[in-house]
Design a protein around this motif. Structure first.
Motif, PDB file in Angstrom:
ATOM      1  N   ILE A 145     -25.639 -38.342  18.569  1.00  0.00           N
ATOM      2  CA  ILE A 145     -24.651 -37.301  18.294  1.00  0.00           C
ATOM      3  C   ILE A 145     -25.041 -36.587  16.996  1.00  0.00           C
ATOM      4  CG2 ILE A 145     -23.209 -39.031  17.160  1.00  0.00           C
ATOM      5  CD1 ILE A 145     -20.811 -37.441  18.000  1.00  0.00           C
ATOM      6  N   GLY A 146     -24.875 -35.258  16.981  1.00  0.00           N
ATOM      7  CA  GLY A 146     -25.245 -34.498  15.798  1.00  0.00           C
ATOM      8  C   GLY A 146     -24.287 -34.722  14.639  1.00  0.00           C
ATOM      9  N   PHE A 147     -24.768 -34.496  13.428  1.00  0.00           N
ATOM     10  CA  PHE A 147     -23.914 -34.649  12.252  1.00  0.00           C
ATOM     11  C   PHE A 147     -23.282 -33.306  11.902  1.00  0.00           C
ATOM     12  CE2 PHE A 147     -26.744 -38.311  10.502  1.00  0.00           C
ATOM     13  CZ  PHE A 147     -26.455 -39.037  11.628  1.00  0.00           C
TER      14      PHE A 147
ATOM     15  N   GLY B 124     -29.925 -35.833  13.189  1.00  0.00           N
ATOM     16  CA  GLY B 124     -29.945 -34.520  12.551  1.00  0.00           C
ATOM     17  C   GLY B 124     -28.639 -33.789  12.747  1.00  0.00           C
ATOM     18  N   TYR B 125     -28.515 -32.677  12.054  1.00  0.00           N
ATOM     19  CA  TYR B 125     -27.311 -31.855  12.122  1.00  0.00           C
ATOM     20  C   TYR B 125     -27.106 -31.376  13.552  1.00  0.00           C
ATOM     21  CZ  TYR B 125     -23.721 -29.369   9.550  1.00  0.00           C
ATOM     22  OH  TYR B 125     -22.515 -28.963   9.036  1.00  0.00           O
ATOM     23  N   THR B 126     -25.866 -31.140  13.929  1.00  0.00           N
ATOM     24  CA  THR B 126     -25.607 -30.673  15.283  1.00  0.00           C
ATOM     25  C   THR B 126     -26.320 -29.334  15.527  1.00  0.00           C
ATOM     26  OG1 THR B 126     -23.920 -30.142  16.913  1.00  0.00           O
ATOM     27  CG2 THR B 126     -23.372 -29.607  14.638  1.00  0.00           C
ATOM     28  N   ASN B 127     -26.892 -29.197  16.711  1.00  0.00           N
ATOM     29  CA  ASN B 127     -27.600 -27.978  17.134  1.00  0.00           C
ATOM     30  C   ASN B 127     -29.005 -27.796  16.518  1.00  0.00           C
ATOM     31  OD1 ASN B 127     -27.546 -24.547  17.408  1.00  0.00           O
ATOM     32  ND2 ASN B 127     -26.785 -25.793  19.068  1.00  0.00           N
ATOM     33  N   CYS B 128     -29.540 -28.843  15.855  1.00  0.00           N
ATOM     34  CA  CYS B 128     -30.854 -28.681  15.225  1.00  0.00           C
ATOM     35  C   CYS B 128     -31.987 -28.777  16.240  1.00  0.00           C
ATOM     36  CB  CYS B 128     -31.047 -29.724  14.127  1.00  0.00           C
ATOM     37  SG  CYS B 128     -31.158 -31.400  14.772  1.00  0.00           S
ATOM     38  N   GLY B 129     -31.696 -29.307  17.446  1.00  0.00           N
ATOM     39  CA  GLY B 129     -32.738 -29.373  18.469  1.00  0.00           C
ATOM     40  C   GLY B 129     -33.210 -30.774  18.824  1.00  0.00           C
ATOM     41  N   LYS B 130     -32.390 -31.791  18.597  1.00  0.00           N
ATOM     42  CA  LYS B 130     -32.771 -33.176  18.898  1.00  0.00           C
ATOM     43  C   LYS B 130     -33.061 -33.366  20.381  1.00  0.00           C
ATOM     44  CE  LYS B 130     -28.793 -34.424  17.164  1.00  0.00           C
ATOM     45  NZ  LYS B 130     -28.402 -33.126  16.595  1.00  0.00           N
ATOM     46  N   THR B 131     -32.119 -32.909  21.196  1.00  0.00           N
ATOM     47  CA  THR B 131     -32.271 -33.096  22.642  1.00  0.00           C
ATOM     48  C   THR B 131     -33.484 -32.317  23.161  1.00  0.00           C
ATOM     49  OG1 THR B 131     -29.888 -33.424  22.843  1.00  0.00           O
ATOM     50  CG2 THR B 131     -31.067 -32.901  24.858  1.00  0.00           C
TER      51      THR B 131
ATOM     52  N   HIS C 208     -39.582 -30.460  10.966  1.00  0.00           N
ATOM     53  CA  HIS C 208     -39.021 -29.128  10.759  1.00  0.00           C
ATOM     54  C   HIS C 208     -39.103 -28.360  12.067  1.00  0.00           C
ATOM     55  CE1 HIS C 208     -39.331 -29.086   6.087  1.00  0.00           C
ATOM     56  NE2 HIS C 208     -38.656 -30.114   6.576  1.00  0.00           N
ATOM     57  N   ASN C 209     -37.955 -28.212  12.700  1.00  0.00           N
ATOM     58  CA  ASN C 209     -37.920 -27.594  14.037  1.00  0.00           C
ATOM     59  C   ASN C 209     -37.570 -26.107  13.965  1.00  0.00           C
ATOM     60  OD1 ASN C 209     -38.047 -27.572  16.856  1.00  0.00           O
ATOM     61  ND2 ASN C 209     -35.859 -27.969  17.057  1.00  0.00           N
ATOM     62  N   LYS C 210     -37.790 -25.431  15.080  1.00  0.00           N
ATOM     63  CA  LYS C 210     -37.506 -23.999  15.262  1.00  0.00           C
ATOM     64  C   LYS C 210     -38.367 -23.123  14.360  1.00  0.00           C
ATOM     65  CE  LYS C 210     -32.728 -24.945  16.701  1.00  0.00           C
ATOM     66  NZ  LYS C 210     -31.367 -24.445  16.855  1.00  0.00           N
ATOM     67  N   VAL C 211     -39.607 -23.543  14.085  1.00  0.00           N
ATOM     68  CA  VAL C 211     -40.480 -22.732  13.225  1.00  0.00           C
ATOM     69  C   VAL C 211     -40.835 -21.402  13.905  1.00  0.00           C
ATOM     70  CG1 VAL C 211     -41.474 -24.653  11.915  1.00  0.00           C
ATOM     71  CG2 VAL C 211     -42.550 -23.936  14.038  1.00  0.00           C
TER      72      VAL C 211
ATOM     73  N   VAL D 178     -42.615 -28.072  13.798  1.00  0.00           N
ATOM     74  CA  VAL D 178     -42.760 -27.942  15.259  1.00  0.00           C
ATOM     75  C   VAL D 178     -41.838 -26.843  15.793  1.00  0.00           C
ATOM     76  CG1 VAL D 178     -43.216 -30.430  15.559  1.00  0.00           C
ATOM     77  CG2 VAL D 178     -40.914 -29.558  15.941  1.00  0.00           C
ATOM     78  N   SER D 179     -42.124 -26.443  17.020  1.00  0.00           N
ATOM     79  CA  SER D 179     -41.148 -25.699  17.809  1.00  0.00           C
ATOM     80  C   SER D 179     -40.952 -26.499  19.079  1.00  0.00           C
ATOM     81  CB  SER D 179     -41.636 -24.293  18.138  1.00  0.00           C
ATOM     82  OG  SER D 179     -40.797 -23.757  19.148  1.00  0.00           O
ATOM     83  N   ALA D 180     -39.831 -27.198  19.139  1.00  0.00           N
ATOM     84  CA  ALA D 180     -39.563 -28.039  20.312  1.00  0.00           C
ATOM     85  C   ALA D 180     -39.466 -27.167  21.555  1.00  0.00           C
ATOM     86  CB  ALA D 180     -38.281 -28.828  20.107  1.00  0.00           C
ATOM     87  N   LEU D 181     -38.949 -25.964  21.360  1.00  0.00           N
ATOM     88  CA  LEU D 181     -38.719 -25.073  22.495  1.00  0.00           C
ATOM     89  C   LEU D 181     -40.040 -24.565  23.067  1.00  0.00           C
ATOM     90  CD1 LEU D 181     -36.288 -23.817  23.992  1.00  0.00           C
ATOM     91  CD2 LEU D 181     -36.599 -21.793  22.572  1.00  0.00           C
ATOM     92  N   LEU D 182     -40.968 -24.171  22.181  1.00  0.00           N
ATOM     93  CA  LEU D 182     -42.239 -23.609  22.653  1.00  0.00           C
ATOM     94  C   LEU D 182     -43.337 -24.668  22.751  1.00  0.00           C
ATOM     95  CD1 LEU D 182     -42.279 -20.230  20.657  1.00  0.00           C
ATOM     96  CD2 LEU D 182     -41.254 -20.750  22.883  1.00  0.00           C
TER      97      LEU D 182
ATOM     98  N   PRO E 203     -30.361 -29.595  26.734  1.00  0.00           N
ATOM     99  CA  PRO E 203     -30.069 -29.016  25.428  1.00  0.00           C
ATOM    100  C   PRO E 203     -29.185 -27.796  25.622  1.00  0.00           C
ATOM    101  CG  PRO E 203     -32.443 -29.034  25.906  1.00  0.00           C
ATOM    102  CD  PRO E 203     -31.715 -29.298  27.179  1.00  0.00           C
ATOM    103  N   ARG E 204     -28.255 -27.549  24.736  1.00  0.00           N
ATOM    104  CA  ARG E 204     -27.405 -26.383  24.889  1.00  0.00           C
ATOM    105  C   ARG E 204     -27.082 -25.787  23.539  1.00  0.00           C
ATOM    106  NH1 ARG E 204     -22.807 -28.247  28.753  1.00  0.00           N
ATOM    107  NH2 ARG E 204     -23.361 -30.177  27.729  1.00  0.00           N
ATOM    108  N   ASP E 205     -26.913 -24.466  23.526  1.00  0.00           N
ATOM    109  CA  ASP E 205     -26.618 -23.798  22.275  1.00  0.00           C
ATOM    110  C   ASP E 205     -25.140 -23.898  21.956  1.00  0.00           C
ATOM    111  OD1 ASP E 205     -26.997 -22.503  19.974  1.00  0.00           O
ATOM    112  OD2 ASP E 205     -27.245 -20.509  20.829  1.00  0.00           O
ATOM    113  N   ARG E 206     -24.718 -25.074  21.595  1.00  0.00           N
ATOM    114  CA  ARG E 206     -23.325 -25.280  21.212  1.00  0.00           C
ATOM    115  C   ARG E 206     -23.258 -26.502  20.313  1.00  0.00           C
ATOM    116  NH1 ARG E 206     -20.221 -28.096  26.189  1.00  0.00           N
ATOM    117  NH2 ARG E 206     -20.399 -26.157  27.334  1.00  0.00           N
ATOM    118  N   LEU E 207     -22.170 -26.604  19.578  1.00  0.00           N
ATOM    119  CA  LEU E 207     -22.027 -27.748  18.691  1.00  0.00           C
ATOM    120  C   LEU E 207     -21.694 -28.990  19.513  1.00  0.00           C
ATOM    121  CD1 LEU E 207     -19.969 -26.128  15.805  1.00  0.00           C
ATOM    122  CD2 LEU E 207     -22.428 -26.381  16.015  1.00  0.00           C
ATOM    123  N   PHE E 208     -22.268 -30.098  19.107  1.00  0.00           N
ATOM    124  CA  PHE E 208     -21.999 -31.383  19.746  1.00  0.00           C
ATOM    125  C   PHE E 208     -22.228 -31.370  21.256  1.00  0.00           C
ATOM    126  CE2 PHE E 208     -19.288 -31.236  15.948  1.00  0.00           C
ATOM    127  CZ  PHE E 208     -19.951 -32.214  15.240  1.00  0.00           C
ATOM    128  N   ALA E 209     -23.366 -30.818  21.656  1.00  0.00           N
ATOM    129  CA  ALA E 209     -23.724 -30.845  23.077  1.00  0.00           C
ATOM    130  C   ALA E 209     -23.922 -32.292  23.511  1.00  0.00           C
ATOM    131  CB  ALA E 209     -24.987 -30.031  23.318  1.00  0.00           C
TER     132      ALA E 209
END
Ligand SMILES: Nc1nc2c(ncn2[C@@H]2O[C@H](COP(=O)(O)OP(=O)(O)OP(=O)(O)O)[C@@H](O)[C@H]2O)c(=O)[nH]1
Ligand SMILES: [Mg+2]
Length: 337
Positions: free
Chosen positions: A172-174, A122-129, A238-241, A257-261, A143-149
């Protein structure tokens, strides 16, 4: 009108201007932690060093100093630098090759042990990790709020409702318009994706450019020339709902989903289970075995035992297993009748 140059932009804005390649490379350099990631960054840097060298030499020439020969060697400054760069590049490639071979070994071991492999892309920062962390409980993941963590491909074991153990591969994110030199050096880290049993495309649906990101990821995946069945069976998450109140996906066959919650994870695991079973030619079967023989221990060894119902009066048991076609074939041969 021609596009303004870096110099013109800097004069107009009064700040230093960097091109996309330099910025991405810098982020990569900051985030590279393992030897392999650092080598890949170093390799991606070579073309930049080469063009800087050309620019510097051109500058020298304009200054009227002419090309300088290093005493007695017959090589100009430029030639020496170019040779050194070439040697450096060869050295990096060799070291990377060594590391890649090591990874191939891992891959073979993994296959022997027959753990299905699920790649998260997935795109970088989408929540894969974050999602892999939620699915596996692996606290080592960051997981970190940055590009290419994430710059390294890593695998993390998790269990599905069928009790099947799968390996989630964090990639690695796209990024859209990823500079060419970087694509080349990081394509290697995506090699493992081609060897997975299932691809999960994770999307940040709270992002204003979610649609563009999807198009970019799909285009990149196409460029990797993956086997068609792998692309066809791809699961979209679909993450971060949690950031989009009342979110309902408009497309069919996607899991919100919400991976975080931790929202929607049970549904996702059920979908993953079905998709992995289908992709790996496994089936859920109930087999009648004699308790006196070696059948039950064989099944524990070669398949995933879900449930054992003992029938004492028969000295037998009904065993529900997840079993691959090849293991089932062996079972029938070893224990006929
Ligand atoms: N609100 C919210 N934030 C999330 C969710 N999932 C991930 N995040 C956040 O998004 C950021 C990026 O998460 P990562 O898991 O590092 O994303 P990634 O896709 O692995 O990113 P790269 O490795 O850089 O490609 C982090 O700050 C996470 O906390 C979610 O479901 N909801
Ligand atoms: Mg990551």
């Amino acid at each position: 009108m021609a596009a303004p140059t870096k110099k013109e932009l800097e004069a107009a804005w009064g700040v230093e201007v960097f091109d996309r390649f330099t910025v991405v490379l810098h982020i990569f350099r900051c985030n590279a932690r393992t030897k392999e990631a650092r080598l890949q960054v170093a390799l991606a840097e070579i073309p930049l060093l080469r063009s800087n060298l050309k620019r510097d030499v051109a500058h020298l020439h304009r200054g009227g100093s002419g090309s300088r020969y290093i005493m007695g060697s017959g090589e100009s400054f430029m030639q020496v630098q170019q040779r050194l760069l070439k040697e450096k590049e060869a050295k990096i490639r060799k070291a990377l090759d060594g590391l890649r071979k090591k990874r191939h070994v891992l891959r073979r071991q993994r296959m022997r042990r027959e753990f299905p492999v699920v790649s998260m892309v997935g795109y970088t920062n989408c929540g894969k990790t974050t999602l892999i962390k939620a699915l596996t409980g692996d606290t080592a993941l960051q997981p970190r709020d940055r590009l290419f963590a994430t710059l390294d491909v890593t695998a993390h074991a998790g269990t599905l409702p069928s009790r099947l153990t799968v390996l989630y591969v964090d990639t690695i994110g796209f990024l859209s318009q990823l500079p060419h030199g970087l694509i080349e050096s990081f394509a290697a880290t995506l090699e493992d994706v081609a060897h997975s049993d299932l691809i999960v495309h994770v999307r940040d649906v709270s992002h204003p450019e979610a649609e563009l990101q999807k198009a970019s990821v799909v285009a990149t995946l196409r460029g990797l020339r993956l086997p068609a069945p792998l692309l066809d069976s791809m699961l979209e998450v679909h993450n971060k709902v949690d950031l989009v109140p009342g979110y309902h996906p408009t497309e069919p066959n996607v899991v919100p989903v919400s991976a975080l919650l931790g929202h929607g994870l049970q549904e996702l695991k059920a979908e993953l289970d079905a998709a992995v079973l289908k992709a790996t030619g496994r089936q859920v079967l109930t087999l009648r075995v004699r308790l006196a023989g070696a059948q039950l221990s064989w099944l524990h060894q070669e398949a995933t035992v879900q449930q054992v119902d003992v029938i004492p009066e028969d000295g037998a048991a009904d065993v529900r297993v997840v079993i691959s076609h090849s293991a089932y074939g062996k079972f029938r041969k070893l224990f006929p009748g």
